[in-house]
Design an enzyme around this catalytic site. Sequence first.
Site, PDB file in Angstrom:
ATOM      1  N   HIS A 140       0.858  -1.183   0.000  1.00  0.00           N
ATOM      2  CA  HIS A 140       0.000   0.000   0.000  1.00  0.00           C
ATOM      3  C   HIS A 140       0.894   1.233   0.000  1.00  0.00           C
ATOM      4  O   HIS A 140       1.945   1.242   0.655  1.00  0.00           O
ATOM      5  CB  HIS A 140      -0.909   0.001   1.243  1.00  0.00           C
ATOM      6  CG  HIS A 140      -2.004   1.013   1.182  1.00  0.00           C
ATOM      7  ND1 HIS A 140      -1.820   2.336   1.533  1.00  0.00           N
ATOM      8  CD2 HIS A 140      -3.300   0.904   0.787  1.00  0.00           C
ATOM      9  CE1 HIS A 140      -2.966   2.981   1.375  1.00  0.00           C
ATOM     10  NE2 HIS A 140      -3.866   2.157   0.924  1.00  0.00           N
ATOM     11  N   GLU A 173      -7.699  -4.794  -0.463  1.00  0.00           N
ATOM     12  CA  GLU A 173      -8.270  -5.424  -1.646  1.00  0.00           C
ATOM     13  C   GLU A 173      -8.131  -6.949  -1.630  1.00  0.00           C
ATOM     14  O   GLU A 173      -8.919  -7.650  -2.261  1.00  0.00           O
ATOM     15  CB  GLU A 173      -7.613  -4.876  -2.923  1.00  0.00           C
ATOM     16  CG  GLU A 173      -8.051  -3.465  -3.292  1.00  0.00           C
ATOM     17  CD  GLU A 173      -7.183  -2.413  -2.617  1.00  0.00           C
ATOM     18  OE1 GLU A 173      -6.195  -2.792  -1.949  1.00  0.00           O
ATOM     19  OE2 GLU A 173      -7.498  -1.206  -2.745  1.00  0.00           O
TER      20      GLU A 173
END
Length: 391
Positions: free
Chosen positions: A277, A330
């Site tokens: 991320h 995700e």
Amino acid sequence: MTDTHAENAPSAQQLIAPAGLAGVIVADTAIGDVRGNEGFFHYRQYDATQVAEHRSVEDLWHLLLRGTLPTAPELGGWRAQVHDALSIDEQVRDRLTAVLRAGAGTDLMAALRTGVSAFGAISGERPLWDLDEEQRTAGAMRVAGLMPWLAAAAYAVGEGAEPRAPRPELGYVGSYLWLVTGREPGEREITALGRYLGLTADHGFNASTFTARVVASTGADLAGCVTAAIAALSGPLHGGAPSRALDALDEIGTPDRAAEWTRAQLAAGERVMGFGHPVYRTRDPRSELLKRTAAELGGPMAELALAVEDAVVRELDVHKPGRALRANVEYYAGVVMQECGIPRALFTPTFTISRTIGWTAQILEQARLRKIIRPSARYIGPEAPQPLPQP
């Protein structure tokens, strides 16, 4: 509101912002923050993962929009407002369905972008600059309340089916599941999807949130701000990863292939979808709750995801030392959504309906400032002025 260059022109001594504005503070906000080095984010004064796990999406909506979690005396009136926001007028639905049919076969995010823009015109949305706080808040609820129906309707039209009417008595999450699946949702699915929506409603000044605030700073109408935010979210570097992470699990197939698959991805210079991320330097806190949720839901895909995660992380630690690439939101989001009956084509639109709650809160905060966002750029072209060449 005049846009003048002189008042914004940087002096020679001003620092040049890093590419992508990474680490640059561009505004004050009371809505929330992401503390990437700690693996923590919050909504207002509350741990966001705790809000997502223990409070409803309706409660979260109240927190982001109005600044507090609803008290017991406030609940009845607030739920009535949410009910009204989710109850899309039949004539409006018919007109928007016609718009969606005209673009049938297009990407669903494009359909959402067009649908919100059309809704702004149909409902007569006025510039934020011309509205008071009460009118802006009412507009924010209208647009955020539209999104579950619009996402489900866009998918139905794309499948050649008739969009269903919303059932606001089922609540925000329940009505959305009904709109998508046509089945009465169970508490198991409502809880699981509610956690996902609660975790993704707002997340700092990401690209789409910043886009929404830039447009809001011009005084534009609320639907226009959200339309621009959807366009930003549609980019593959921002909102498209849940289905890609699930596609990766399909490619891997069995846990024993995870290490080999990861090495092949890295050797080809490809991203390992669902890991890493740009903000978190440790585990994404949203993935922890979704991992538990996936385990509670069970099923072959959840079992595969749980087994594959450890193998992928081991390979990433070897080939990307010091990067701490861990599962992000995700990775398990697709597992949870699929188990709840959400088709893959709707993964990013589902992300969009939750993020609209955050966008609209951010838009209202920006509108209160009544100041246009107008940064400067560093010119790197040929020296000017130069004589014009003769024709």
